[in-house]
Enzyme design. Structure first.
Site, PDB file in Angstrom:
ATOM      1  N   TYR A   1       0.831  -1.197   0.000  1.00  0.00           N
ATOM      2  CA  TYR A   1       0.000   0.000   0.000  1.00  0.00           C
ATOM      3  C   TYR A   1       0.873   1.258   0.000  1.00  0.00           C
ATOM      4  O   TYR A   1       2.092   1.179  -0.121  1.00  0.00           O
ATOM      5  CB  TYR A   1      -0.990  -0.072   1.159  1.00  0.00           C
ATOM      6  CG  TYR A   1      -1.867  -1.302   1.048  1.00  0.00           C
ATOM      7  CD1 TYR A   1      -2.744  -1.451  -0.028  1.00  0.00           C
ATOM      8  CD2 TYR A   1      -1.756  -2.352   1.952  1.00  0.00           C
ATOM      9  CE1 TYR A   1      -3.509  -2.598  -0.179  1.00  0.00           C
ATOM     10  CE2 TYR A   1      -2.526  -3.506   1.800  1.00  0.00           C
ATOM     11  CZ  TYR A   1      -3.389  -3.625   0.729  1.00  0.00           C
ATOM     12  OH  TYR A   1      -4.136  -4.771   0.568  1.00  0.00           O
TER      13      TYR A   1
ATOM     14  N   ARG B   1      -6.122 -15.513  10.533  1.00  0.00           N
ATOM     15  CA  ARG B   1      -7.221 -16.435  10.220  1.00  0.00           C
ATOM     16  C   ARG B   1      -7.721 -17.241  11.414  1.00  0.00           C
ATOM     17  O   ARG B   1      -8.914 -17.521  11.504  1.00  0.00           O
ATOM     18  CB  ARG B   1      -6.799 -17.355   9.067  1.00  0.00           C
ATOM     19  CG  ARG B   1      -6.640 -16.610   7.746  1.00  0.00           C
ATOM     20  CD  ARG B   1      -6.442 -17.562   6.582  1.00  0.00           C
ATOM     21  NE  ARG B   1      -6.317 -16.824   5.327  1.00  0.00           N
ATOM     22  CZ  ARG B   1      -6.479 -17.370   4.131  1.00  0.00           C
ATOM     23  NH1 ARG B   1      -6.777 -18.663   4.024  1.00  0.00           N
ATOM     24  NH2 ARG B   1      -6.349 -16.651   3.040  1.00  0.00           N
TER      25      ARG B   1
END
Length: 366
Positions: free
Chosen positions: A183, A324
């Site tokens: 990013y 996760r």
């Protein structure tokens, strides 16, 4: 031997109930104006058994948005919604930081509320595609507009304003500036996305400047002990390929003067796949970077209870970050404590709107 992760932890002046940290996970559940809703409140509240939560990548402005349905921290409605979430998390005893993420070139016009082209250090499109709700499928990444030299300080100001909104108004315990995973801040660091010839490009000292200036401005505004940064040396996610990630990140960490920061959070080079690692031996990331980090060091990347314990025991990290496992197990800490099996996440619902695959994972025994 009992895991030390269940013992209290510390981030700067903050005491944590345990050493488990929930990773910032993009879940794309905000409304079109970037306002997180009731299901997001439920999502984070369910997972407040963590010692600390790092809330998902959140744009500092409409220009900083890249993906569909990601939240912001720059309007009154967004701030008010986040305040409800931080209050709920704090009521359960957890701490919560907000990851501030300007997507830069990893963006598409159809995912944004402004017509302007995405911006980046240079007008170099990332290879790959991005999902948009409008297309109901994948579309090519557009070529971004290169930021003018005089615009970079204004983007830094957006990070500062977003950080002030997060800590002073929305009730977050601190912010994590996202300089990883391809990013905008990461784009300034990398040789394949930064072809500038001004003060923000060229040499290593030029390429790290925008990141250092951003961290310094934010810590000056909200305090160093509320300011953290995420980095991902050698992680080629989002077509981010630096010629020498070791040199770049060594220079960055030295220039940041990390002694008074809340923490530095590493995304390990092979966190998503070994094919995305250009650090060299991914096992060398922490041993080579640890001496340069003078504050708490966090790390994420497919950690298990056993591997996290080992890294803490060796002194390579202070706190492990789980992604996760928290996504599919809202009661992750208790499952680890009692040895109950972990539920598996449902990837088909990672980024879909609505509660399914988001707040409907049951606790063990429910």
């Amino acid at each position: 031997m009992a895991s030390k992760l269940f013992l209290p932890g510390r981030i700067g002046s903050l005491s944590l109930a345990n050493k488990f940290v929930m990773a910032p996970l993009t879940r794309s559940r905000a409304d079109p104006m970037g306002v997180p809703g009731d299901i997001t409140l439920d999502y984070y509240s369910q997972r407040a058994g963590a010692g600390m939560i790092i809330a998902e990548g959140t744009q500092p402005s409409f220009m900083g948005q890249g993906y569909c349905r990601t939240p912001g921290i720059h309007t009154d409605d967004q701030i008010a919604a986040w305040r409800r979430i931080t209050d709920a998390v704090h009521s359960k005893g957890a701490k919560i930081f907000l990851q501030i993420m300007h997507a830069g070139r990893i963006a598409h016009h159809d995912n944004r509320q402004v017509p302007d082209d995405p911006v980046a250090p240079s007008a170099i499109a990332a290879k790959g595609e991005m999902y948009t709700d409008k297309a109901q499928g994948m579309v090519p990444m557009p070529t971004p507009r290169a930021l003018e030299t005089g615009e970079v300080p204004r983007v830094i100001d957006e990070f500062v304003a977003a950080s002030e909104n997060a800590v002073l108004k929305a009730g977050f315990d601190g912010v994590e500036l996202h300089a990883a995973n391809g990013y905008l801040l990461n784009q300034f660091l990398s040789t394949n996305s930064n072809a500038r010839d001004d003060i923000y490009g060229g040499s290593v000292s030029g390429r790290i400047r925008a990141v250092v200036d951003t961290v310094d401005a934010v810590r000056g505004a909200i305090g160093a002990d509320r300011t953290a940064i995420r980095v991902s040396p050698g992680h080629m996610y989002n077509d981010l390929i630096d010629e020498n990630p070791v040199e770049t990140h060594a220079a960055l960490l030295t220039a940041l003067k990390t002694e008074d920061l809340a923490y530095v959070h590493f995304m390990l080079a092979n966190a998503f796949a070994e094919a995305l690692n250009n650090f060299g031996d991914a096992d060398d990331v922490l041993p080579s970077m640890r001496p340069l980090v003078k504050c708490p060091l966090l790390a994420a990347g497919q950690l298990t209870l056993e591997t996290a314990d080992e890294l803490v025991e060796k002194g390579l990290i202070d706190l492990p970050v789980f992604g996760r496992p928290f996504l599919a197990n809202p009661d992750l800490v208790e499952r680890y404590r009692t040895g109950k099996p972990l539920a598996e996440p449902k990837p088909e619902f990672f980024f879909t709107p609505g509660p399914e695959g988001y707040i409907d994972y049951p606790v063990a025994g429910a």
